[in-house]
Scaffold this active site. Structure first.
Site, mmCIF file in Angstrom:
data_model
loop_
_atom_site.group_PDB
_atom_site.id
_atom_site.type_symbol
_atom_site.label_atom_id
_atom_site.label_comp_id
_atom_site.label_asym_id
_atom_site.label_seq_id
_atom_site.Cartn_x
_atom_site.Cartn_y
_atom_site.Cartn_z
ATOM 1 N N ASP A 1 -30.128 35.737 50.279
ATOM 2 C CA ASP A 1 -30.304 37.158 50.580
ATOM 3 C C ASP A 1 -29.355 37.539 51.725
ATOM 4 O O ASP A 1 -29.199 36.797 52.695
ATOM 5 C CB ASP A 1 -31.756 37.441 50.978
ATOM 6 C CG ASP A 1 -32.083 38.920 50.938
ATOM 7 O OD1 ASP A 1 -32.896 39.319 50.072
ATOM 8 O OD2 ASP A 1 -31.538 39.687 51.761
ATOM 9 N N ILE A 2 -28.762 38.702 51.610
ATOM 10 C CA ILE A 2 -27.791 39.159 52.607
ATOM 11 C C ILE A 2 -28.474 39.486 53.947
ATOM 12 O O ILE A 2 -27.820 39.501 54.995
ATOM 13 C CB ILE A 2 -27.023 40.389 52.049
ATOM 14 C CG1 ILE A 2 -25.670 40.526 52.705
ATOM 15 C CG2 ILE A 2 -27.843 41.664 52.151
ATOM 16 C CD1 ILE A 2 -24.739 41.502 51.996
ATOM 17 N N ASN B 1 -41.251 42.188 44.321
ATOM 18 C CA ASN B 1 -41.675 43.537 44.670
ATOM 19 C C ASN B 1 -41.499 44.474 43.473
ATOM 20 O O ASN B 1 -40.566 44.299 42.691
ATOM 21 C CB ASN B 1 -40.851 44.058 45.854
ATOM 22 C CG ASN B 1 -41.034 43.202 47.097
ATOM 23 O OD1 ASN B 1 -42.121 42.695 47.362
ATOM 24 N ND2 ASN B 1 -39.959 43.010 47.864
ATOM 25 N N VAL C 1 -33.781 46.980 44.904
ATOM 26 C CA VAL C 1 -32.781 46.713 43.867
ATOM 27 C C VAL C 1 -33.525 46.591 42.537
ATOM 28 O O VAL C 1 -34.425 45.747 42.392
ATOM 29 C CB VAL C 1 -31.984 45.422 44.157
ATOM 30 C CG1 VAL C 1 -30.973 45.158 43.034
ATOM 31 C CG2 VAL C 1 -31.259 45.512 45.500
ATOM 32 N N HIS D 1 -36.209 40.264 40.693
ATOM 33 C CA HIS D 1 -35.791 39.080 41.455
ATOM 34 C C HIS D 1 -36.988 38.498 42.169
ATOM 35 O O HIS D 1 -37.819 39.229 42.702
ATOM 36 C CB HIS D 1 -34.694 39.437 42.468
ATOM 37 C CG HIS D 1 -34.976 40.666 43.264
ATOM 38 N ND1 HIS D 1 -34.801 41.947 42.753
ATOM 39 C CD2 HIS D 1 -35.433 40.831 44.527
ATOM 40 C CE1 HIS D 1 -35.133 42.826 43.663
ATOM 41 N NE2 HIS D 1 -35.535 42.182 44.761
ATOM 42 N N HIS E 1 -38.050 36.742 45.403
ATOM 43 C CA HIS E 1 -37.659 36.340 46.749
ATOM 44 C C HIS E 1 -38.247 34.952 46.981
ATOM 45 O O HIS E 1 -39.426 34.720 46.683
ATOM 46 C CB HIS E 1 -38.290 37.264 47.804
ATOM 47 C CG HIS E 1 -37.741 38.648 47.836
ATOM 48 N ND1 HIS E 1 -36.774 39.046 48.720
ATOM 49 C CD2 HIS E 1 -38.045 39.738 47.093
ATOM 50 C CE1 HIS E 1 -36.508 40.330 48.536
ATOM 51 N NE2 HIS E 1 -37.263 40.776 47.557
#
Ligand code: 5GP
Length: 121
Positions: A31-32, A88, A97, A101, A103
């Site tokens: 993750d950024i 989420n 986004v 995905h 996390h």
């Protein structure tokens, strides 16, 4: 509904990411904006916008995301200490986004509940 997001660009190598795992169906990358010492995102290569778009025909693909999570946990040396995987959904879930995905957060004890909003239920 599915639309192109920044994650499609990462899959297509149009923008860089720190990729830690890839197979035919999935990609995982750091993750950024990490929220834990290890914070990666595990995504299907097939774009699915939200959990609400997960239909029966996608059950194997979505299950595979968890198989990949277990593999990464071992690979990254966090399997025994433990970790959290979370997905989420939409605005109240904190999704930003719209390409599903998982996390994966690890590397320190994680608080529970995960939200910071102090409002009572
Ligand atoms: P969400 O809020 O949808 O559950 O999670 C989206 C996650 O994607 C966020 O944790 C955010 O930091 C991460 N993210 C957004 N854009 C990028 C990007 O361009 N590269 C990477 N590696 N992560 C991103």
């Amino acid at each position: 509904m599915s639309q192109e997001t920044i994650f499609t660009k990462i899959i297509n190598r149009e923008i860089p990411a720190d990729i830690i795992y890839e197979d035919e169906l999935t990609l995982a990358f750091k993750d950024i904006n990490p929220q834990a010492p290890l914070h990666c995102l595990i995504i299907p290569k097939q774009p699915i916008a939200t959990i609400n778009d997960i239909t029966e025909d996608k059950r194997e693909l979505v299950g595979h995301l968890y198989v990949v999570a277990a593999k990464i946990a071992k690979q990254q040396g966090v399997a025994d200490d433990g970790y959290r995987v979370v997905m989420n959904c939409n605005e109240h879930g904190g999704q930003s986004v719209y390409h599903i995905h998982l996390h994966m957060l690890a590397g320190k004890p994680l608080g529970w509940p995960p939200y910071t909003d102090k409002a009572k239920v």
